[in-house]
Design a protein around this motif. Sequence first.
Motif, PDB file in Angstrom:
ATOM      1  N   THR A  89       2.048 -37.509  27.604  1.00 54.49           N
ATOM      2  CA  THR A  89       1.821 -38.639  27.029  1.00 54.49           C
ATOM      3  C   THR A  89       0.419 -38.387  26.137  1.00 54.49           C
ATOM      4  O   THR A  89       1.033 -39.249  25.090  1.00 54.49           O
ATOM      5  CB  THR A  89       1.977 -39.531  28.047  1.00 54.49           C
ATOM      6  OG1 THR A  89       3.145 -39.717  29.400  1.00 54.49           O
ATOM      7  CG2 THR A  89       2.352 -41.043  27.493  1.00 54.49           C
ATOM      8  N   ALA A  90      -0.269 -38.264  25.742  1.00 53.51           N
ATOM      9  CA  ALA A  90      -1.576 -38.584  25.891  1.00 53.51           C
ATOM     10  C   ALA A  90      -0.985 -37.485  24.561  1.00 53.51           C
ATOM     11  O   ALA A  90      -1.274 -37.850  23.067  1.00 53.51           O
ATOM     12  CB  ALA A  90      -2.951 -37.666  25.402  1.00 53.51           C
ATOM     13  N   ALA A  91      -0.960 -36.277  24.254  1.00 52.63           N
ATOM     14  CA  ALA A  91      -0.207 -35.349  23.315  1.00 52.63           C
ATOM     15  C   ALA A  91       0.961 -35.950  22.157  1.00 52.63           C
ATOM     16  O   ALA A  91       1.015 -36.117  21.443  1.00 52.63           O
ATOM     17  CB  ALA A  91       0.005 -34.015  23.858  1.00 52.63           C
ATOM     18  N   TYR A  92       1.499 -36.502  23.419  1.00 52.04           N
ATOM     19  CA  TYR A  92       2.298 -37.695  22.342  1.00 52.04           C
ATOM     20  C   TYR A  92       2.529 -38.214  21.527  1.00 52.04           C
ATOM     21  O   TYR A  92       2.871 -38.794  19.941  1.00 52.04           O
ATOM     22  CB  TYR A  92       3.970 -38.262  23.865  1.00 52.04           C
ATOM     23  CG  TYR A  92       4.843 -39.116  23.016  1.00 52.04           C
ATOM     24  CD1 TYR A  92       6.071 -38.305  22.723  1.00 52.04           C
ATOM     25  CD2 TYR A  92       4.931 -40.321  22.967  1.00 52.04           C
ATOM     26  CE1 TYR A  92       7.476 -38.967  22.345  1.00 52.04           C
ATOM     27  CE2 TYR A  92       5.893 -40.966  22.309  1.00 52.04           C
ATOM     28  CZ  TYR A  92       7.114 -40.561  22.030  1.00 52.04           C
ATOM     29  OH  TYR A  92       8.119 -41.408  20.959  1.00 52.04           O
ATOM     30  N   CYS A  93       1.183 -39.253  22.156  1.00 51.17           N
ATOM     31  CA  CYS A  93       1.146 -39.989  20.724  1.00 51.17           C
ATOM     32  C   CYS A  93      -0.115 -39.636  19.678  1.00 51.17           C
ATOM     33  O   CYS A  93      -0.071 -40.074  18.873  1.00 51.17           O
ATOM     34  CB  CYS A  93       0.087 -41.364  22.457  1.00 51.17           C
ATOM     35  SG  CYS A  93       0.690 -42.415  23.055  1.00 51.17           S
ATOM     36  N   LEU A  94      -1.119 -38.452  20.498  1.00 52.71           N
ATOM     37  CA  LEU A  94      -2.596 -38.088  19.045  1.00 52.71           C
ATOM     38  C   LEU A  94      -1.189 -37.528  18.343  1.00 52.71           C
ATOM     39  O   LEU A  94      -1.101 -37.434  17.385  1.00 52.71           O
ATOM     40  CB  LEU A  94      -3.179 -37.303  20.175  1.00 52.71           C
ATOM     41  CG  LEU A  94      -3.694 -37.632  20.571  1.00 52.71           C
ATOM     42  CD1 LEU A  94      -4.817 -36.682  21.812  1.00 52.71           C
ATOM     43  CD2 LEU A  94      -4.197 -39.083  20.230  1.00 52.71           C
ATOM     44  N   LEU A  95       0.546 -36.794  18.668  1.00 55.38           N
ATOM     45  CA  LEU A  95       1.000 -36.230  17.736  1.00 55.38           C
ATOM     46  C   LEU A  95       2.370 -36.612  17.361  1.00 55.38           C
ATOM     47  O   LEU A  95       3.009 -35.936  16.567  1.00 55.38           O
ATOM     48  CB  LEU A  95       1.040 -35.155  18.483  1.00 55.38           C
ATOM     49  CG  LEU A  95       0.295 -33.548  18.918  1.00 55.38           C
ATOM     50  CD1 LEU A  95       0.798 -32.483  19.925  1.00 55.38           C
ATOM     51  CD2 LEU A  95      -0.599 -33.344  17.542  1.00 55.38           C
ATOM     52  N   ALA A  96       2.364 -38.241  17.218  1.00 54.86           N
ATOM     53  CA  ALA A  96       3.349 -38.411  16.801  1.00 54.86           C
ATOM     54  C   ALA A  96       3.286 -38.567  14.935  1.00 54.86           C
ATOM     55  O   ALA A  96       4.309 -38.569  14.849  1.00 54.86           O
ATOM     56  CB  ALA A  96       2.775 -40.777  16.943  1.00 54.86           C
ATOM     57  N   GLU A  97       2.243 -38.875  14.295  1.00 58.01           N
ATOM     58  CA  GLU A  97       3.003 -38.241  13.212  1.00 58.01           C
ATOM     59  C   GLU A  97       3.620 -36.922  12.266  1.00 58.01           C
ATOM     60  O   GLU A  97       4.092 -37.343  12.150  1.00 58.01           O
ATOM     61  CB  GLU A  97       1.626 -39.109  12.442  1.00 58.01           C
ATOM     62  CG  GLU A  97       1.108 -40.256  11.841  1.00 58.01           C
ATOM     63  CD  GLU A  97      -0.381 -40.941  12.879  1.00 58.01           C
ATOM     64  OE1 GLU A  97      -0.164 -40.280  14.290  1.00 58.01           O
ATOM     65  OE2 GLU A  97      -0.088 -41.783  12.678  1.00 58.01           O
ATOM     66  N   GLN A  98       2.765 -36.608  13.312  1.00 57.56           N
ATOM     67  CA  GLN A  98       2.990 -35.103  13.080  1.00 57.56           C
ATOM     68  C   GLN A  98       4.980 -34.707  13.101  1.00 57.56           C
ATOM     69  O   GLN A  98       5.259 -34.196  12.906  1.00 57.56           O
ATOM     70  CB  GLN A  98       1.919 -33.851  13.789  1.00 57.56           C
ATOM     71  CG  GLN A  98       0.936 -33.901  13.315  1.00 57.56           C
ATOM     72  CD  GLN A  98      -0.342 -35.063  13.807  1.00 57.56           C
ATOM     73  OE1 GLN A  98       0.408 -35.655  14.230  1.00 57.56           O
ATOM     74  NE2 GLN A  98      -1.636 -34.231  13.499  1.00 57.56           N
ATOM     75  N   ILE A  99       4.874 -35.672  14.482  1.00 59.63           N
ATOM     76  CA  ILE A  99       5.934 -34.685  15.454  1.00 59.63           C
ATOM     77  C   ILE A  99       7.080 -35.793  13.876  1.00 59.63           C
ATOM     78  O   ILE A  99       8.322 -35.267  13.707  1.00 59.63           O
ATOM     79  CB  ILE A  99       6.722 -35.853  16.505  1.00 59.63           C
ATOM     80  CG1 ILE A  99       5.916 -34.865  17.205  1.00 59.63           C
ATOM     81  CG2 ILE A  99       7.568 -36.095  16.857  1.00 59.63           C
ATOM     82  CD1 ILE A  99       5.260 -35.326  18.782  1.00 59.63           C
TER      83      ILE A  99
END
Length: 199
Positions: A89-99
């Motif tokens: 979940t933390a990775a999902y939030c941190l990488l939101a812009e890149q995704i």
Amino acid sequence: LRELKDSAVYCVSNVSSSLFSGFTTIIIGLTLSNTHIAFWSLALTTIVAVQSLYTPIANSLYPHMLNSRDFGFARKLALFAVPALAIGTAAYCLLAEQIMHVLGGNEYLGAAHVMRMLAPLLPISFYVMLIGWPVLGAMGRVRTLTLTTLVSGVFSVISMLTLYLSGMLTLDIICIVRCGMEVVLLFTRVVALRGVLGL
């Protein structure tokens, strides 16, 4: 007729969640701008993509639980999943812009905010899935399972309709209601499980 009656419970359980999601989509279409609808759709697509990783777990766990009644294994799985869900979940939030940049380009970077708003769905929906068919379903509590789905769906419909009619519905509030629906679903399933276990 008895077979049809028993099968109808399974049908209602599976169809009701789709109907409630469809209602949400209609309300969103009536309320939001095209840009916000695109943000919502793309962000929700990423959530569904992650949740699809839970499906093999449920599919393999359900027959195991049905045959062995090893509910202690489900409890261990629930505990072992905590760090993986937290990191994911933390990775999902941190990488939101890149995704969002990869999925839609610079025009959809605004959807990263929607992704973060919906991020609580990732850990909550795992436990909703785990307590659902693999545990309550394997215990033969299909009617109880269906009832939890209906309660959370009715909560979502009433919340969305009330906010829509009052003119208070925004993209952020829709995200909160969607997460709230999942919380209600988890809460009702936990209560149902405690009732079955006599806790």
